[in-house]
Structures are given as C-alpha cells and as structure tokens.
Scaffold this motif. Structure first.
Motif, mmCIF file in Angstrom:
data_model
loop_
_atom_site.group_PDB
_atom_site.id
_atom_site.type_symbol
_atom_site.label_atom_id
_atom_site.label_comp_id
_atom_site.label_asym_id
_atom_site.label_seq_id
_atom_site.Cartn_x
_atom_site.Cartn_y
_atom_site.Cartn_z
ATOM 1 N N GLN A 40 -21.891 -76.178 97.518
ATOM 2 C CA GLN A 40 -20.757 -76.967 97.628
ATOM 3 C C GLN A 40 -19.559 -76.461 98.293
ATOM 4 O O GLN A 40 -18.935 -77.008 99.091
ATOM 5 C CB GLN A 40 -20.111 -77.568 96.117
ATOM 6 C CG GLN A 40 -19.135 -78.631 96.290
ATOM 7 C CD GLN A 40 -18.825 -78.969 94.892
ATOM 8 O OE1 GLN A 40 -19.451 -79.125 93.889
ATOM 9 N NE2 GLN A 40 -17.391 -79.136 94.600
ATOM 10 N N ALA A 43 -20.388 -76.004 102.069
ATOM 11 C CA ALA A 43 -20.024 -77.148 102.745
ATOM 12 C C ALA A 43 -18.720 -77.596 103.030
ATOM 13 O O ALA A 43 -18.343 -78.235 104.071
ATOM 14 C CB ALA A 43 -20.823 -78.514 101.855
ATOM 15 N N ALA A 44 -17.925 -77.109 102.218
ATOM 16 C CA ALA A 44 -16.543 -77.162 102.165
ATOM 17 C C ALA A 44 -15.867 -76.585 103.596
ATOM 18 O O ALA A 44 -14.932 -76.869 104.323
ATOM 19 C CB ALA A 44 -15.639 -77.179 101.069
ATOM 20 N N LYS A 46 -17.672 -75.247 106.087
ATOM 21 C CA LYS A 46 -18.348 -75.474 107.048
ATOM 22 C C LYS A 46 -17.835 -76.786 107.874
ATOM 23 O O LYS A 46 -17.449 -76.982 108.972
ATOM 24 C CB LYS A 46 -19.970 -75.811 107.020
ATOM 25 C CG LYS A 46 -20.929 -74.624 106.831
ATOM 26 C CD LYS A 46 -22.140 -75.125 106.725
ATOM 27 C CE LYS A 46 -22.761 -75.574 107.565
ATOM 28 N NZ LYS A 46 -24.130 -76.226 107.738
ATOM 29 N N ALA A 47 -17.371 -77.848 106.941
ATOM 30 C CA ALA A 47 -16.759 -78.963 107.287
ATOM 31 C C ALA A 47 -15.491 -78.622 108.033
ATOM 32 O O ALA A 47 -15.049 -79.227 109.235
ATOM 33 C CB ALA A 47 -16.523 -80.083 106.289
ATOM 34 N N ASP A 50 -16.533 -76.972 111.617
ATOM 35 C CA ASP A 50 -17.035 -77.941 112.591
ATOM 36 C C ASP A 50 -16.026 -79.056 113.051
ATOM 37 O O ASP A 50 -16.443 -79.589 114.036
ATOM 38 C CB ASP A 50 -18.039 -78.613 111.938
ATOM 39 C CG ASP A 50 -19.243 -77.474 111.740
ATOM 40 O OD1 ASP A 50 -19.589 -76.426 112.293
ATOM 41 O OD2 ASP A 50 -20.187 -77.841 110.852
ATOM 42 N N SER A 293 -9.652 -76.277 98.890
ATOM 43 C CA SER A 293 -10.561 -77.636 98.819
ATOM 44 C C SER A 293 -11.984 -76.854 98.717
ATOM 45 O O SER A 293 -12.290 -75.987 99.043
ATOM 46 C CB SER A 293 -10.570 -78.492 99.907
ATOM 47 O OG SER A 293 -11.745 -79.295 99.964
ATOM 48 N N SER A 294 -12.862 -77.483 97.624
ATOM 49 C CA SER A 294 -14.106 -77.102 97.294
ATOM 50 C C SER A 294 -15.107 -78.446 97.671
ATOM 51 O O SER A 294 -16.138 -78.592 97.398
ATOM 52 C CB SER A 294 -14.408 -76.712 96.071
ATOM 53 O OG SER A 294 -13.913 -77.671 95.066
ATOM 54 N N ASP A 296 -16.286 -81.035 100.863
ATOM 55 C CA ASP A 296 -16.322 -81.311 102.262
ATOM 56 C C ASP A 296 -15.265 -82.490 102.690
ATOM 57 O O ASP A 296 -14.758 -82.510 103.792
ATOM 58 C CB ASP A 296 -17.776 -81.398 103.055
ATOM 59 C CG ASP A 296 -18.558 -82.358 102.207
ATOM 60 O OD1 ASP A 296 -18.057 -83.025 101.315
ATOM 61 O OD2 ASP A 296 -19.379 -82.704 102.795
ATOM 62 N N THR A 297 -15.414 -83.638 101.833
ATOM 63 C CA THR A 297 -14.732 -84.629 102.170
ATOM 64 C C THR A 297 -13.170 -84.369 102.134
ATOM 65 O O THR A 297 -12.241 -84.853 102.915
ATOM 66 C CB THR A 297 -14.931 -85.961 101.209
ATOM 67 O OG1 THR A 297 -15.037 -85.398 99.879
ATOM 68 C CG2 THR A 297 -16.421 -86.408 101.435
ATOM 69 N N THR A 299 -11.716 -81.342 102.318
ATOM 70 C CA THR A 299 -11.333 -80.681 103.372
ATOM 71 C C THR A 299 -11.074 -81.385 104.871
ATOM 72 O O THR A 299 -10.138 -81.019 105.535
ATOM 73 C CB THR A 299 -12.523 -79.463 103.882
ATOM 74 O OG1 THR A 299 -12.706 -78.645 102.804
ATOM 75 C CG2 THR A 299 -12.433 -78.662 105.181
ATOM 76 N N LEU A 300 -11.763 -82.203 105.201
ATOM 77 C CA LEU A 300 -11.549 -83.029 106.087
ATOM 78 C C LEU A 300 -10.429 -83.960 106.490
ATOM 79 O O LEU A 300 -9.666 -84.152 107.246
ATOM 80 C CB LEU A 300 -12.884 -84.081 106.580
ATOM 81 C CG LEU A 300 -14.326 -83.386 106.925
ATOM 82 C CD1 LEU A 300 -15.517 -84.192 107.071
ATOM 83 C CD2 LEU A 300 -14.314 -82.415 108.279
#
Length: 342
Positions: A40, A43-44, A46-47, A50, A293-294, A296-297, A299-300
């Motif tokens: 998790q 993913a946060a 990397k988001a 990216d 943030s932990s 990915d959504t 973070t975006l």
C-alpha cells in the motif's frame, strides 16, 4: 499548462534539481503501532512519481525516528521501496529528518550525534537510494546554530550527502544557518490553521535566501479535509488524540474553519484538501506543500492540487474565513511546543 516546479540547486551530477510543487510525507506510513503494509505504501509513492513530467522529481520526506517507540522502521520501509524499485531512485528527492536522541524526542545537535544520525540514515537506506538532504528535526538550543550547521557542512564531504535543511526554526535562525552553508530547504508547519506571524517571517527569509519552504501538515493533520468530525473518529493509537487542537471542545470550535473552507472548495469543484494545498502553495513560488498519504488515490488527489489556481477573490474569501474563525488550541502539547521556532 505546465505544472509548477521548484529548483533545489544542483545534484552530484551537476544537473539542476527540479521537484514538483507538491511533495509527499511518509511519516504516518510507519509512525503507528501497526505499520501500513509495504504494498500500500509503495503504491502511494509510485503514484506520485508516475504523475510527474519527465525530469521532475517528487520531494519525499522521511524520518530516522518515524516508527513506533522511535524505531527506524520508516527508513527500512524506504530502503525496501528502492530495493524493489531502484529505477525510481533518480525520480525522487529524499529528505530525512534526524538529529534527535533516538531513545527520546529531544534534539541533540552535538557533532557526535549529528554524525551518528547521518551515518545511521545512510546505512539504513542501503545502496539504491542516496540521502539527498538531511535536516535536524528540531533546533538544539544548547548548540549554536552556526556550530550545528558547520558540523553538517563538514559531514556533507565526509559522509557524502549533498544538501542541508533546517526544521521548525525561526527566521533569524534560518538566516544564521544560511550564513554558514546554503540551506536548501526549511521545513515548517503551514496550513490554514497554522499560519503564525513567525511562519510568514520564515517564508520571507527563505525567499530572500533562495531556500525552499517545505510546508508540512498543509491539511492540519487531516482535520481540514472535513473527514474527522470528532475526537472519536481518531484511532486509539493515533498521536493526534494527544494534541490540544484535537480535543473535543477545540474540535467543535475549529470545525467552523473546515465548514468555511469546504464551502469554497465545493463552489470551485475541488476537494477541501486540494483547496488547502493550493492555498499553501500560493504563499510563494518556493513553498512546497508536503501532505502525507498512504493511499495511491489520495496521493493523486493531493498532487492534482498543484494544478489548482486560486483567484484573488477566492484567496480573499479564504483569508476572511481564517480571520473570523481564529483557531483554538496549540499545535502541540507543552513539552513539544518548547521545541518550535528554535
């Protein structure tokens, strides 16, 4: 429209370092009794990376002591991330706070402890990620600022890291630090409910010195998102339960700030979190909001706030909300408050 970025000088390769206007704080991924699963957290991170343009780095911030009972689990999580995704190392700018006595939350700016701290961080990060910037988490009032920054200046050569930062310091301390060695970034709390007179002075002193301001807790520790309605909404092991602003009576009073900001955000078609981040970002071209943030959504969502432009009327409306609804409760408890604005 090109997203705004901030220059942090040059790296070891001689190339300019440009980071996105929105950073990512990693503290709460591990500073809890049960750390969040790696998958998790990864993913946060990397988001956020990216989502950026080629050549732009994501400013990420960790801590030597960001673990349950001040363990180094944050550094170990960061190491595992870059061990798994070494290709992301050059796409991030990693700042790590340290310089505390590891058995207690007290600053120790002695030469011996600063060298211990930097060495420990570099060792924990492993071979795939360089320590880009080190910052003492708090100013040790027992050690002159010139002496502490002088020690770190020597350590950049001895231990092999490139940038020095400061944290929770007052404007005059930042100016003193910059007289010894360029301070790449200064980290202070900035949000619609943490915008003190000294905050403004530090932001201005940083602008004059060419120092970036890393604005941590731009969402007021999550309160300003509107998702925390009462003390009971916080998990039992959440450190915010102990903070004065999160006591029930203060939360009821401070909810007026949330309501006012949420109304503005709704009319603009963005989330309250994005409004707060955009407002903090608007305080200067050198100001980098650092939401944590932990997910990915999330973070975006936070990164997208870098594209939000506030009109003059919207800024005035936000300022009016803050003027009419003065925040109630200190940022930290008595002991921790003593280490602010060092």
């Amino acid at each position: 429209m090109t997203r705004p970025t901030v220059s942090l000088g040059v790296g070891p390769d001689g190339k300019e370092i440009r980071v996105d206007k929105i950073g990512l704080g990693l503290m709460l991924m591990t500073w809890r009794t049960t750390p969040i699963p790696d998958e998790q957290c990864f993913a946060a991170i990397k988001a956020g990376i990216d989502a950026l343009d080629d050549g732009v780095k994501l400013f990420i911030n960790g801590g030597e002591f960001y673990g349950y009972n001040l363990a180094t689990t944050n550094l170990e999580m960061i190491q595992r991330f870059f061990d798994k995704y070494p290709e992301y190392a050059d796409r991030t700018f990693l700042s790590v706070k340290g310089g505390l006595k590891l058995d207690q939350l007290q600053p120790d700016g002695s030469p011996a402890n600063l060298e211990r701290s930097v060495s420990n961080i570099i060792d924990k990060l492993g071979k795939n990620k360089r320590l880009d910037l080190f910052q003492p988490a708090r100013v040790d009032t027992k050690v002159p600022v010139k002496e502490a920054i002088g020690t770190l200046s020597d350590l950049t050569k001895k231990l092999g890291f490139d940038h020095i930062g400061m944290s929770e310091c007052k404007a005059s301390s930042l100016e003193t630090g910059n007289s010894v060695h360029h301070i790449t970034a200064v980290e202070i709390e900035v949000s619609p409910w943490s915008y003190e007179d000294e905050t403004k002075r530090v932001i201005e002193a940083a602008r004059k010195a060419g120092t970036a301001v890393i604005a941590y807790s731009p969402l007021g520790g999550g309160f300003l998102t509107g998702q925390i309605k009462s003390h009971a909404d916080l998990p039992e092991d959440d450190f915010r339960r102990r903070l004065p602003r999160y006591q029930e009576e203060n939360m009821k009073h401070n909810m007026a700030i949330v309501d006012g900001l949420s109304a503005i955000a709704k009319r603009k078609g963005i989330t309250p979190a994005q409004l707060c981040i955009a407002w903090v970002s608007s305080l200067g071209d050198h100001v980098i909001p650092l939401p944590g943030s932990s997910l990915d959504t999330r973070t975006l969502e936070n990164i997208a706030a870098g594209d939000v432009v506030l009109t003059k009327e919207e800024q005035e409306e936000i300022e009016k909300v803050l003027e009419v609804n003065a925040v109630k409760g200190a940022r930290y408890g008595t002991a921790a408050q003593a280490y602010l604005w060092g």
